[in-house]
Design an enzyme around this catalytic site. Structure first.
Site, PDB file in Angstrom:
ATOM      1  N   PHE A 116       0.847  -1.180   0.000  1.00 26.65           N
ATOM      2  CA  PHE A 116       0.000   0.000   0.000  1.00 26.65           C
ATOM      3  C   PHE A 116       0.886   1.235   0.000  1.00 26.65           C
ATOM      4  CE2 PHE A 116      -4.546   0.695   0.385  1.00 26.65           C
ATOM      5  CZ  PHE A 116      -5.037  -0.573   0.178  1.00 26.65           C
ATOM      6  N   LEU A 260     -15.138   4.934  -4.718  1.00 26.87           N
ATOM      7  CA  LEU A 260     -13.727   4.590  -4.546  1.00 26.87           C
ATOM      8  C   LEU A 260     -13.299   3.305  -5.238  1.00 26.87           C
ATOM      9  CD1 LEU A 260     -11.332   5.751  -2.865  1.00 26.87           C
ATOM     10  CD2 LEU A 260     -11.714   3.832  -1.338  1.00 26.87           C
ATOM     11  N   ARG A 294      -0.944   9.258  -0.710  1.00 25.71           N
ATOM     12  CA  ARG A 294      -2.108   9.736  -1.461  1.00 25.71           C
ATOM     13  C   ARG A 294      -2.054  11.212  -1.813  1.00 25.71           C
ATOM     14  NH1 ARG A 294      -6.527   6.198   1.958  1.00 25.71           N
ATOM     15  NH2 ARG A 294      -5.914   4.260   0.934  1.00 25.71           N
ATOM     16  N   HIS A 361     -11.993  11.942   0.758  1.00 18.41           N
ATOM     17  CA  HIS A 361     -12.003  10.596   1.313  1.00 18.41           C
ATOM     18  C   HIS A 361     -11.950  10.536   2.828  1.00 18.41           C
ATOM     19  CE1 HIS A 361     -11.394   6.310   1.330  1.00 18.41           C
ATOM     20  NE2 HIS A 361     -10.198   6.411   1.874  1.00 18.41           N
TER      21      HIS A 361
END
Ligand SMILES: Cc1cc2nc3c(=O)[nH]c(=O)nc-3n(C[C@H](O)[C@H](O)[C@H](O)COP(=O)(O)OP(=O)(O)OC[C@H]3O[C@@H](n4cnc5c(N)ncnc54)[C@H](O)[C@@H]3O)c2cc1C
Length: 593
Positions: A116, A260, A294, A361
């Site tokens: 991730f 998403l 992000r 988000h």
């Protein structure tokens, strides 16, 4: 009106609330109040994973995880809190495993882990496999598992009850109360959707676990119900909110919709491309490319679009390319999100790249707490008996930008800690006095909203709020855009005061509840914009084009924002204070990937 009495009341039945309830209900008389049925909470929509340095697949340790969290948050993270989270992550995952959560497994039968964004080995050398997952339904599995355990443990739920106010022993709205006076919580006031009846819950301890506030934006991955209720309720009672200007825009929302597509898509090998077919992240983050944090990926995407390298008829999105992955791999690891692309955009991810664009988000900010979830009413003093955990809270482990899979972790670690602390406090603390008319302020508010004969519609004001926030307080911000948002919010607050709801009934009046939620959103948007305007630097999720670099000299500080009622046109003003960041092992460095 009905009155109830408990040792501990937990507000919210998402991951954080139910994790707290499992601890608290075995130690003290506990009730959970939730505006949704527990299994409809947004935790159930989480896709990609929950991280912990288990080192099941490759070498890893909690210290690297702490470092990644601090660096990912652009050094605004309280490092003592990040260390607690990274250390306790391992037990948090094992707790869920023992409760029966069906994690994906390695061939040897260990919990599998995947990559991730921003999670690395050895302080940024290469991506590491740290996220534990159950296909792309990790949140769903967590929520169901916790709910099953709560049912097994006979946790008492009040479902479809909206908590609209918190009662404290002191009025904090006019300014600070001396530090030597103990301010404590006495309970909460709730509205029962089925009947329209008001319920007062007296409690020794209250835990807020009401989740995020993504609905201040139009383009968002968040559910319709994420209106920041807990944050706004606390704010209106004089409690500050911390670091609210930092809102995370997730890179891969379905273009035009915001729904998403988990970062797991890139963790499993997906690549972002512009209209020239270029893998543009190689230019922005040469080492970890598409797996940069992000904030960086979202900005890079917005920049590609601005510079004319966007795709589609309006050149307003980029592409997420999974076509080089085996269909069987996609089906095994990313079944739900690829189905979203087919259903909502009519795109077949096996053979076509998926149009994506950043979507609002996650709230990095929230109600300020200690590492045991105690709510702060100033930079240092707590409200005795009041706790917060999960997305509603700011511990702060995410600083100015949260790493993917650190939120499902946060809700488990700090939900558990808050549940234990609240129950421990309640076993010795007294029940504080609750005035007879404790529900009067919120009853008056509800009646005014219901009784306006023919005001403006709630949905119109909400749309205008969300549009100004998307236009003026998104990935890129300037003083001019933020001032425009601020002025719009003042106007919208004026319009809100004479708004009316169409449904005047008592039973299942969701129209009325949406009217109240809009009031919460307006207050929170005001706080986000005020904090963003004052923060004349760029850090993590907050990027000011007029101040494009990080300024540690002036702004290596947490924002503490208070909402004060006054007689200005908007009816309130925002007072900003600042609080130092806790630095333990890692001195701030320039953030490169
Ligand atoms: C689409 C999506 C995917 C995500 N994927 C991931 C991921 O893969 N990994 C990760 O780490 N994070 C992910 N996140 C973020 C993460 O899921 C959330 O931050 C986290 O689940 C929040 O949990 P919570 O318990 O704080 O709140 P929620 O799960 O949102 O629960 C809030 C609860 O509060 C209750 N509530 C709210 N207001 C009131 C009120 N006024 N009165 C009474 N009850 C109230 C609701 O009924 C609900 O039960 C994702 C988020 C989204 C939106």
């Amino acid at each position: 009106m009905q009155t109830h009495q408990y040792d501990v009341v937990i507000v919210g039945a998402g991951g954080a609330g139910m994790r707290a309830a499992l601890e608290s209900s075995s130690r003290a008389r506990t009730a959970v109040i939730s505006k949704l049925y527990p299994t409809r909470s947004h935790t159930g929509a989480a896709q990609g994973g929950m991280c912990a340095a288990l080192a099941n697949v490759e070498e890893d340790n909690w210290e690297w995880h702490t470092f990644d969290t601090v660096k990912g948050g652009d050094y605004l993270v309280d490092q003592d809190a990040a260390e607690v989270m990274a250390k306790e992550a391992i037990d948090a995952v094992l707790d869920l495993e023992k409760m029966g959560l069906p994690f994906n497994r390695t061939p040897e039968g260990k919990i599998d882990q995947r990559r991730f964004g921003g999670h690395t080995r050895d302080h940024g050398k290469a991506p590491v496999r740290r996220s534990c997952y159950a296909a792309d339904r990790t949140g769903h599995m967590i929520l169901q598992t916790l709910y099953q355990q709560c049912v097994k443990q006979d946790v008492e739920f009040f479902n479809e009850f909206y908590v609209l106010d918190v009662v404290l022993t002191h009025d904090l709205t006019r300014g600070p109360v001396p530090a030597d006076e103990q301010v404590a919580v006495s309970g909460v006031v709730a509205y029962e959707l089925a009947t329209g009846e008001i319920h007062v819950f007296r409690a020794k301890a209250v835990v807020f676990a009401t989740g995020g506030a993504g609905k201040i934006y139009k383009t968002t991955s968040n559910a319709h119900t994420l209106t920041g209720d807990g944050m706004a309720v606390a704010l209106r009672r004089g409690i500050p909110l911390e670091d609210m200007e930092f809102f995370q825009f997730h890179p891969t929302g379905l273009a035009g919709l915001g729904i998403l597509l988990s970062e797991a898509a890139r963790g499993e090998g997906g690549i972002l491309r512009n209209s020239e077919g270029e893998r543009f992240m190689e230019r922005y983050a040469p080492t970890i490319k598409d797996l940069a944090p992000r904030d960086m990926v979202a900005r890079a995407m917005a920049n590609e679009v601005r510079e004319g390298r966007g795709c589609g008829p309006n050149k307003d999105y980029v592409l997420l390319d999974l076509t080089h992955l085996e269909p069987a791999h996609i089906d095994a690891k990313l079944p739900d999100i690829t189905e979203f692309a087919r259903t909502y955009l009519g795109v077949e991810p096996y053979t076509e790249p998926v149009p994506v664009y950043p979507t609002a988000h996650y709230a990095m900010g929230g109600i300020p707490t200690t590492i045991d979830g105690e709510v702060l009413r100033t930079n240092t003093d707590v409200v005795a008996g009041l706790y917060a955990a999960g997305e509603v809270a700011c511990v702060s482990v995410h600083g100015s930008n949260r790493l993917g899979t650190n939120s499902l972790l946060d809700i488990n670690v700090f939900g558990k800690r808050a549940g234990i602390a609240a129950a421990a406090y309640a076993t010795t603390a007294p029940l504080h006095e609750m005035p007879e008319d404790a529900s009067a302020p919120i009853v008056g508010y509800i009646e005014r909203l219901r009784d306006h004969a023919a005001g403006e519609r709630i949905a119109d004001i909400r749309r205008d709020l969300q549009e100004t926030m998307d236009r003026n307080a998104q990935v890129f911000r300037t003083a001019a855009s933020l001032e425009a948002a601020r002025d719009d919010i003042v106007e919208l607050k004026k319009r809100y005061r004479s708004a009316s709801v169409q449904d005047k009934g008592r039973r299942y009046n969701t129209d009325l509840m949406e009217g109240i939620e809009l009031g919460f959103l307006l207050d929170l948007a005001e706080i986000v914009v005020a904090g963003a305007l004052a923060r004349e630097e760029s850090r993590g999720g907050h990027f000011r084009e007029d101040f494009p670099t990080r300024d540690d000299e002036r702004f290596m500080l947490h924002t503490m924002a208070y909402l004060r009622p006054d007689d200005s046109p908007g009816g309130s003003r925002v007072d900003l204070d600042y609080k130092p960041v806790t630095v333990t092992r890692y001195q701030p460095m320039e953030r490169k990937y």
